[in-house]
Design a protein around this motif. Structure first.
Motif: not given
Length: 318
Positions: A130, A140-142, A161, A164, A166
């Motif tokens: 990130s 969008p970032t996980a 959470s 966008t 996750r």
């Protein structure tokens, strides 16, 4: 209310993202910085161009201690001092480290340092591939949310959470924090390779052998191999070793070019290389890439010497 301690780029970005769901208190170390953010509704020092939603309250001074999670978004080498200074307000609550590295004094990662300094708190870590600006812009970032307590981990995953952002949950906090720490070391090496003009093939080789070292040390310290293969390990490594947005990568590029680097920019991998090498040697583990990076950042070796050292190692099976 979500409390975020640390008003750097990442802490501010998390505040912006989490303010979509409700009130956020963002704690800044310096009152002048806090006052500037309150008046301008922007963190011009660390995350310029991103407006602070009205749901964010910026404070400094004493840390508030209402029940609920606290996110610790500060450089790794500053974490121990912060925990010691504010342990009264931080006691008996979930503390989520949002930093990557190993403490030079103790050799511990963020959750280990939390457990040592605030033994009645519940340690967790938020880590993964990130960049602060991406999170603040809602791209969008996980990430991985790792916590040894399953109930607290599930609660944090739900609370932190967003549409966008996750979060994937893990109970392997040691593996998650090691992935986030060690990838910075390899990123410095990859930046040095590219800064010195050694090419993409050399960078790919260094990433691969560096990843093997990450797994070697993680296994020696009790982490699960699958954790290093996930977002907090391989995912973060891939991002940090290939993008000039990474401070560690840019620092490595400057080493490769023989140029000075902005001393005001935090480069966690420089300290982590030394700390990780110490832990590896104590365990009897070979980590030649980490050793080369540690020598580079200390000025003991130049890039050409580090490359010669790595290429001169005995031939072996992969």
């Amino acid at each position: 209310m979500t409390l975020i301690c640390g008003a750097g780029a990442f802490g501010t970005a998390l505040a912006v993202a989490l303010a979509q769901a409700g009130p956020v208190t963002l704690w800044a170390r310096d009152e002048g910085h806090a006052a500037q953010m309150r008046s301008r509704r922007e963190n011009t020092r660390r995350l310029p161009g991103i407006a602070l939603p009205e749901a964010i309250t910026v404070i400094s001074g004493a840390v508030p201690d209402p029940a609920g999670p606290c996110l610790l978004a500060m450089p790794m080498q500053a974490l121990g001092e912060y925990l010691t200074a504010h342990r009264g307000a931080l006691r008996a609550r979930p503390l989520v480290a949002c930093c990557k590295g190993m403490d030079l004094t103790t050799g511990l990662g963020p959750t280990g340092l939390i457990a040592q300094t605030c033994p009645d708190a519940i340690p967790a870590i938020l880590t993964g591939p990130s960049f602060a600006r991406d999170i603040a812009l809602g791209l969008p970032t996980a990430l991985t949310l790792a916590c040894g307590d399953p109930g607290t981990g599930a609660m944090l995953q739900s609370v932190l959470s967003t549409p966008t952002l996750r979060l994937y949950r893990s109970m392997d906090a040691v593996g998650a924090e090691l992935g986030g720490a060690l990838k910075n070391v390899i990123a410095i090496g990859c930046g040095a390779v590219m800064g010195a003009g050694l090419g993409e093939s050399a960078r790919a080789a260094l990433m691969t052998r560096g990843f093997a070292e990450m797994n070697r040390l993680a296994a020696g310290l009790g982490a699960r191999p699958e954790t290093l293969a996930g977002l907090s390990g391989f995912g973060d490594l891939a991002l940090t070793c290939t993008s000039a947005q990474s401070r560690n990568y840019r620092y490595g590029e400057s080493l490769g070019r023989g140029e000075a680097f902005d001393a005001s920019v935090t480069v966690e991998g420089a300290a982590t290389a030394r700390a990780a090498l110490g832990r590896a040697r104590a365990l009897g583990l070979e980590m030649p890439v980490t050793a080369a990076v540690a020598a580079l950042v200390s000025g003991e070796l130049h890039v050409a010497q580090a490359v010669d050292m790595l290429l001169a190692r005995p031939l072996k099976e992969e």
